[in-house]
Design an enzyme around this catalytic site. Structure first.
Site, PDB file in Angstrom:
ATOM      1  N   TYR A 194      43.798  31.301  37.164  1.00 22.19           N
ATOM      2  CA  TYR A 194      44.182  32.641  36.718  1.00 22.19           C
ATOM      3  C   TYR A 194      42.987  33.532  36.390  1.00 22.19           C
ATOM      4  O   TYR A 194      43.156  34.654  35.956  1.00 22.19           O
ATOM      5  CB  TYR A 194      45.053  32.556  35.462  1.00 22.19           C
ATOM      6  N   LYS A 243      46.344  17.600  35.672  1.00 20.92           N
ATOM      7  CA  LYS A 243      46.488  17.018  37.009  1.00 20.92           C
ATOM      8  C   LYS A 243      45.140  16.374  37.363  1.00 20.92           C
ATOM      9  O   LYS A 243      44.580  16.572  38.445  1.00 20.92           O
ATOM     10  CB  LYS A 243      46.873  18.164  37.962  1.00 20.92           C
ATOM     11  N   ASP A 284      52.892  16.366  36.971  1.00 18.59           N
ATOM     12  CA  ASP A 284      54.156  16.151  37.689  1.00 18.59           C
ATOM     13  C   ASP A 284      55.045  15.162  36.944  1.00 18.59           C
ATOM     14  O   ASP A 284      56.264  15.361  36.821  1.00 18.59           O
ATOM     15  CB  ASP A 284      53.921  15.702  39.139  1.00 18.59           C
ATOM     16  N   ASP A 315      52.062  27.591  32.532  1.00 16.62           N
ATOM     17  CA  ASP A 315      52.939  28.648  33.028  1.00 16.62           C
ATOM     18  C   ASP A 315      54.237  28.020  33.554  1.00 16.62           C
ATOM     19  O   ASP A 315      55.348  28.414  33.174  1.00 16.62           O
ATOM     20  CB  ASP A 315      52.208  29.395  34.148  1.00 16.62           C
TER      21      ASP A 315
END
Ligand code: NAD
Length: 409
Positions: free
Chosen positions: A155, A222, A276, A300
């Protein structure tokens, strides 16, 4: 800019602590579209709660600040300097949604505000209110507070379109110097994540857990794929916690290796989960999670997914917080088709106001707001979004819903 009670005093921030007078001047940006409707409703509820909780000993002196389309029409600027200067002085503000100006210039007023004041933590508490229509069997099992990093990650705005001079030059550099295989004509983006940016966010999440009797802080990343950015986010978190919170925090590894799985009373557990897997965990074992600390993109996605589990964004509150400045805000947008119709749900901004009262240490008033909102929902006279999904729900206007909340106090 208008102040309705001029006898207010400014909030101050010293040695990491806010000093809140009994009559603080707090900034209010009503926002665009449905903003003025939900702001008027919110103000009615917050003023009533403060009055009821402190019997006139405390009162908020709202200073209304111009931003968005109305400000542009008056001043030629969507985010006037005067407004930024006022927030800098007030330290705490609440805002309705702002529309994103079309036609270049500012990417988003919300992003501009976050960057201007370095509001690096986006805080979103997500919990269930009984009676809110939702898709889950046991929606009440989810009660989390998400700390999403607000300034780094994909971002940061570092991206270049396919075929641009910048993308080509950067591509050449990567191919030549770093021996990276890259298709020609690729668009490129950069994902910066720093020790400082990660640690300050995770520090805030841990401090929140300590201050609010939460038991677990989970870093969601992640790192199995993006080892040097997301993996490092998590490692920096553990390093920082060991250096700064060793008396209050144990890691999941220490729980096993040093405590044989017996959770020492009073200690906060710091663990991490791959992003995930976390989406599954929040659906299947929500009660095991408490405070989440995440990089920008994961946060987000996760915050909207969590909000859906308890009935959607209509009543999801939020805040953007830095060191010494905090802006509380509705998490939805300006819903332009409902602007000025006195129709939409003010719950998101009202609960953001509750967060603000808690943040100021005015917990009695915050609790009144939350309990009254819960009672009003159970009364089934609610705004259209809830009424249409509720058995026996009756639709009332935004302002009527606010007065029903006040009556429930
Ligand atoms: P939106 O959230 O404004 O509206 C989408 C739909 O959600 C609405 O049509 C409505 O059906 C529903 N909705 C939203 N808020 C509601 C409420 N309080 N009660 C009941 N229903 C509600 O999203 P959008 O249409 O994608 O965005 C419109 C504008 O808002 C854009 O300019 C966008 O940039 C801006 N925006 C601002 C913020 C912010 O200020 N934080 C956040 C998101 C979008």
């Amino acid at each position: 800019m208008t102040t309705d009670k001029l006898q207010g005093e400014y909030i101050t921030f010293k040695d990491g602590e806010y000093q809140i007078p009994d009559n603080p001047i707090v900034g209010a940006l009503a926002g665009d579209g449905i903003g003025p409707d939900i702001w008027n409703a919110t103000r009615m509820v917050l003023d009533a709660a403060v009055e009821k909780a402190y019997a006139g000993k405390r009162t908020i002196c709202w200073q209304l600040l111009a931003a968005g389309e109305a400000a542009f029409a008056d001043t030629g600027s969507y985010l006037p300097e005067e407004t930024l200067a006022a927030i800098k002085k007030q330290l705490i503000a609440i805002k309705g949604p702002l529309s994103t100006p079309t036609g270049g210039g500012i990417r988003s007023l919300n992003v501009a505000l976050r960057h201007h004041f370095d509001l690096y933590a986006c805080i979103r508490p997500v919990r269930y209110y009984e009676g809110v229509p939702n898709p889950m069997k046991r929606p009440g099992d989810l009660d989390v507070v998400i700390f999403r990093e607000n300034t780094e990650d994909v971002y940061a705005g570092l991206e270049w379109s396919a075929g641009s001079v910048e993308a080509e030059e950067l591509g050449d550099y990567l191919r030549e110097k770093l021996k990276v295989k890259l298709r020609s004509g690729s668009a490129l983006g950069i994902k910066p994540m720093s020790p400082e940016g990660s640690k300050r966010l995770i520090r805030k999440a841990i401090q929140y857990a300590i201050d609010n009797n939460r038991r677990v802080v989970t870093m969601v990343h992640k790192g199995n794929i993006m080892k040097f950015t997301e993996g490092a986010f998590c490692q920096w978190g553990y390093d920082m916690a060991r250096a700064e919170f060793s008396d209050q925090v144990i890691t999941e590894e220490e729980l096993v290796t040093r405590h044989q799985g017996d959770w020492p009373p009073g200690k906060i557990l710091l663990n991490d989960r791959i992003a995930d897997a976390m989406f599954q965990q929040l659906l299947l074992r929500p009660s095991e999670y408490d405070v989440l600390a995440t990089p920008n993109l994961n946060g987000d996605y996760l915050s909207d997914a969590c909000a859906a589990q308890v009935g959607g964004l209509g009543i999801a509150p939020g805040a953007n917080v830095g060191d010494g400045i905090a802006i509380f805000e509705a998490t939805h947008g300006t819903a332009p088709k409902y602007a000025g119709l006195d129709k939409v749900n003010p719950g998101s901004l009202i609960l953001s106001g509750k967060m603000m009262l808690d943040f100021m240490g005015w917990k009695e008033a915050g609790e009144l707001v939350e309990k009254a909102l819960q009672k009003a929902i159970l009364g089934r006279q609610v705004t259209y979004d809830l009424a249409r999904q509720m058995d026996g729900g009756e639709e009332v206007s935004c302002s009527t819903f606010a007065s029903l909340i006040v009556k429930s106090m």
